[in-house]
Design an enzyme around this catalytic site. Structure first.
Site, PDB file in Angstrom:
ATOM      1  N   ASN A  88       4.348   1.514  -2.336  1.00 16.82           N
ATOM      2  CA  ASN A  88       4.834   1.257  -0.975  1.00 16.82           C
ATOM      3  C   ASN A  88       5.330  -0.170  -0.837  1.00 16.82           C
ATOM      4  O   ASN A  88       4.957  -1.048  -1.624  1.00 16.82           O
ATOM      5  CB  ASN A  88       3.765   1.576   0.080  1.00 16.82           C
ATOM      6  CG  ASN A  88       2.366   1.483  -0.467  1.00 16.82           C
ATOM      7  OD1 ASN A  88       1.858   0.397  -0.663  1.00 16.82           O
ATOM      8  ND2 ASN A  88       1.754   2.620  -0.758  1.00 16.82           N
ATOM      9  N   THR A 141       4.643   7.580   3.823  1.00 16.01           N
ATOM     10  CA  THR A 141       3.824   8.251   2.806  1.00 16.01           C
ATOM     11  C   THR A 141       4.473   9.579   2.408  1.00 16.01           C
ATOM     12  O   THR A 141       5.364  10.080   3.108  1.00 16.01           O
ATOM     13  CB  THR A 141       2.396   8.470   3.365  1.00 16.01           C
ATOM     14  OG1 THR A 141       1.552   8.894   2.292  1.00 16.01           O
ATOM     15  CG2 THR A 141       2.351   9.488   4.484  1.00 16.01           C
ATOM     16  N   GLU A 199      -2.363   2.986   2.272  1.00 13.14           N
ATOM     17  CA  GLU A 199      -2.374   1.727   1.512  1.00 13.14           C
ATOM     18  C   GLU A 199      -1.762   0.569   2.302  1.00 13.14           C
ATOM     19  O   GLU A 199      -1.819  -0.579   1.865  1.00 13.14           O
ATOM     20  CB  GLU A 199      -1.641   1.903   0.185  1.00 13.14           C
ATOM     21  CG  GLU A 199      -2.410   2.797  -0.773  1.00 13.14           C
ATOM     22  CD  GLU A 199      -1.829   2.847  -2.162  1.00 13.14           C
ATOM     23  OE1 GLU A 199      -0.592   2.987  -2.267  1.00 13.14           O
ATOM     24  OE2 GLU A 199      -2.588   2.765  -3.127  1.00 13.14           O
ATOM     25  N   HIS A 216       2.654   0.952  -9.378  1.00 13.78           N
ATOM     26  CA  HIS A 216       1.780   1.263 -10.502  1.00 13.78           C
ATOM     27  C   HIS A 216       2.580   1.071 -11.799  1.00 13.78           C
ATOM     28  O   HIS A 216       2.747   2.024 -12.563  1.00 13.78           O
ATOM     29  CB  HIS A 216       1.281   2.712 -10.419  1.00 13.78           C
ATOM     30  CG  HIS A 216       0.642   3.086  -9.110  1.00 13.78           C
ATOM     31  ND1 HIS A 216       0.533   4.370  -8.666  1.00 13.78           N
ATOM     32  CD2 HIS A 216       0.058   2.320  -8.153  1.00 13.78           C
ATOM     33  CE1 HIS A 216      -0.086   4.403  -7.485  1.00 13.78           C
ATOM     34  NE2 HIS A 216      -0.366   3.170  -7.148  1.00 13.78           N
ATOM     35  N   HIS A 253      -5.880   1.080 -10.915  1.00 12.15           N
ATOM     36  CA  HIS A 253      -4.981   1.484  -9.841  1.00 12.15           C
ATOM     37  C   HIS A 253      -3.547   0.988 -10.072  1.00 12.15           C
ATOM     38  O   HIS A 253      -2.652   1.789 -10.323  1.00 12.15           O
ATOM     39  CB  HIS A 253      -5.563   0.960  -8.521  1.00 12.15           C
ATOM     40  CG  HIS A 253      -4.768   1.334  -7.312  1.00 12.15           C
ATOM     41  ND1 HIS A 253      -5.190   1.082  -6.037  1.00 12.15           N
ATOM     42  CD2 HIS A 253      -3.554   1.927  -7.176  1.00 12.15           C
ATOM     43  CE1 HIS A 253      -4.293   1.518  -5.177  1.00 12.15           C
ATOM     44  NE2 HIS A 253      -3.286   2.030  -5.850  1.00 12.15           N
TER      45      HIS A 253
HETATM   46 ZN   LIG Z   1      -1.381   2.717  -5.192  1.00  7.08          ZN
END
Ligand SMILES: [Zn+2]
Length: 268
Positions: free
Chosen positions: A40, A55, A86, A107, A168
């Site tokens: 995001n 999202t 998040e 990520h 994460h």
């Molecule tokens: Zn994440």
């Protein structure tokens, strides 16, 4: 302006920010930093409002009207879609750091590999990383999107512009979206180089004297350090002299163990 680029600076209209977020989202997807609906982005619109990505949507396929506006407490103000849980992580940066106007979460696979292995990207081995980011610490694992993760992040936020999140991913911030995105690129590039160096041999780290010289050069490169300063410097080759870290090859470690065993036997 081309829809494939983001002009620097943060004095923009809300529509320009919406377009910029579409571009940065596409870059992140094309670079493989996010797949499916991961990641995001957000931008601070003013003292009370934040613009963020929705999202459950691929961040490489967003349109300007998909974005959501919230306040700094995470109350949705406008937009047809929902924002990510998040976002709490982004809002923490905005509340704690008036200098931050954009946050990027992704990520990226190599950097996230370090985070899954429980390793920070904290070695002093590349000048541009030392100058630009200092070190990239690892924030302890907490469930994504929870107050627990914000609590784990909170002590680090004043001190760093880029953080790894254990098991994460990574989060970066900046005075504008382009800078926050570039910091994400730097994290992933640094992770790839560190991995390649470890495969090729033993990375040779800078001395603390070299790191001090690079830190002193920050103003020449127009780098503004985080308001809290980097709480810790990156790990140097002479860090063991100050009792911080020791890096050994397998042979050196085996030799030390053999010596300790020999001394122990001699004493009996
Ligand atoms: Zn994440």
């Amino acid at each position: 302006m081309s829809p494939d680029s983001i002009s620097p600076g943060c004095a923009k209209t809300e529509m320009q920010h919406r377009r910029d977020m579409c571009v940065a989202g596409r870059w992140m997807y094309e670079q493989g930093y996010n797949v499916a609906c991961d990641g995001n982005l957000s931008v601070r619109l003013d003292d009370e409002r934040v613009l963020t990505t929705p999202t459950c949507m691929n961040k490489g396929m967003l349109s300007p009207e998909d974005m959501v506006v919230t306040d700094l407490q995470g109350q949705q103000l406008s937009g047809d879609r929902r924002f990510s849980s998040e976002l709490a992580m982004h809002l923490l940066f905005y509340r704690m750091r008036p200098d931050v106007h954009a946050v990027c979460h992704a990520h990226p696979p190599t950097a996230t590999g370090f985070a899954v292995a429980g390793r920070a990207l904290d070695q002093a081995s590349l000048p541009e990383v030392v100058v630009g980011l200092g070190r990239i610490p690892l924030v302890r694992y907490a469930t994504p999107g929870t107050a627990e993760l914000s609590a784990a992040l909170e002590p680090q936020v004043p001190h760093y512009d880029a953080l790894l999140l254990a098991n994460h991913g990574a989060v970066t911030c900046g005075p504008d979206l382009l800078t926050a995105y570039f910091r994400m690129e730097t994290i992933e590039h640094f992770a790839k180089i560190t991995l390649a160096a470890e495969l090729a041999g033993t990375p040779i780290l800078f001395s603390s004297r070299e790191v001090a010289k690079l830190m002193a050069a920050r103003s020449r490169y127009f780098v503004t350090p985080p308001p809290g300063g980097g709480a810790e410097l990156p790990v140097t080759c002479d860090a063991n002299e100050s009792g911080d870290h020791v890096r050994l090859t397998r042979n050196e470690l085996d030799a030390l163990i053999d010596e300790a065993v020999r001394k122990d036997r001699a004493r009996r």
